[in-house]
Design an enzyme around this catalytic site. Structure first.
Site, PDB file in Angstrom:
ATOM      1  N   ASN A  43       0.774  -1.233   0.000  1.00  0.00           N
ATOM      2  CA  ASN A  43       0.000   0.000   0.000  1.00  0.00           C
ATOM      3  C   ASN A  43       0.811   1.292   0.000  1.00  0.00           C
ATOM      4  O   ASN A  43       0.243   2.369   0.076  1.00  0.00           O
ATOM      5  CB  ASN A  43      -0.977   0.003   1.181  1.00  0.00           C
ATOM      6  CG  ASN A  43      -2.041  -1.060   1.013  1.00  0.00           C
ATOM      7  OD1 ASN A  43      -2.473  -1.332  -0.099  1.00  0.00           O
ATOM      8  ND2 ASN A  43      -2.445  -1.673   2.099  1.00  0.00           N
ATOM      9  N   CYS A  44       2.104   1.202  -0.111  1.00  0.00           N
ATOM     10  CA  CYS A  44       2.965   2.378  -0.141  1.00  0.00           C
ATOM     11  C   CYS A  44       2.764   3.128  -1.468  1.00  0.00           C
ATOM     12  O   CYS A  44       2.749   2.528  -2.541  1.00  0.00           O
ATOM     13  CB  CYS A  44       4.411   1.918   0.014  1.00  0.00           C
ATOM     14  SG  CYS A  44       5.648   3.164  -0.351  1.00  0.00           S
ATOM     15  N   ASP A  45       2.625   4.448  -1.413  1.00  0.00           N
ATOM     16  CA  ASP A  45       2.416   5.251  -2.626  1.00  0.00           C
ATOM     17  C   ASP A  45       3.575   5.141  -3.607  1.00  0.00           C
ATOM     18  O   ASP A  45       3.359   5.071  -4.819  1.00  0.00           O
ATOM     19  CB  ASP A  45       2.176   6.716  -2.267  1.00  0.00           C
ATOM     20  CG  ASP A  45       0.811   6.947  -1.639  1.00  0.00           C
ATOM     21  OD1 ASP A  45      -0.087   6.089  -1.818  1.00  0.00           O
ATOM     22  OD2 ASP A  45       0.637   7.972  -0.960  1.00  0.00           O
TER      23      ASP A  45
END
Length: 115
Positions: free
Chosen positions: A10-12
């Protein structure tokens, strides 16, 4: 040549890297080290190739929340131990492409490697 992208789902920044790879037709395996973990061998090899200072994400919340005693006197061994204990402290993404290692996402570095 096998390609593996390591990081957290889920890291941008991870999303940007995955979108770049997908958009350029690069096939890769994704390893989420938050759920699947990471071993000391990988971290030691990456630290040797890229430098532990590059690999350790000092800008992230996880590192900033550490007690001052844990942040002081960092060495490669101490940094690897911290990253093993809390994989969120590993800079994202880490891309292994054959023998090449890219830490962090810079579109120009990916383009140089794959185009």
């Amino acid at each position: 040549m096998p390609t593996t992208l390591y990081g957290i789902k889920n890291c941008d920044t991870m999303k940007k890297a995955r979108a770049w790879l997908d958009g350029h037709g690069v096939s890769y395996a994704f390893h989420d080290y938050k759920t699947a973990g990471i071993d000391q061998e990988h971290l030691a090899r990456w630290a040797q190739q890229a430098g532990w200072e590059t690999l350790l994400n000092r800008a992230g919340t996880t590192f900033r929340k550490l007690p001052e005693a844990d942040k002081e006197g960092l060495t490669e061994a101490k940094a690897i131990a911290l990253m093993l204990a809390q994989p969120s402290m590993i800079k994202r993404p880490v891309l292994e492409h054959g023998r090449k290692l890219l830490v962090g996402f810079r579109p120009e570095a990916y383009a140089e490697e794959f185009e």
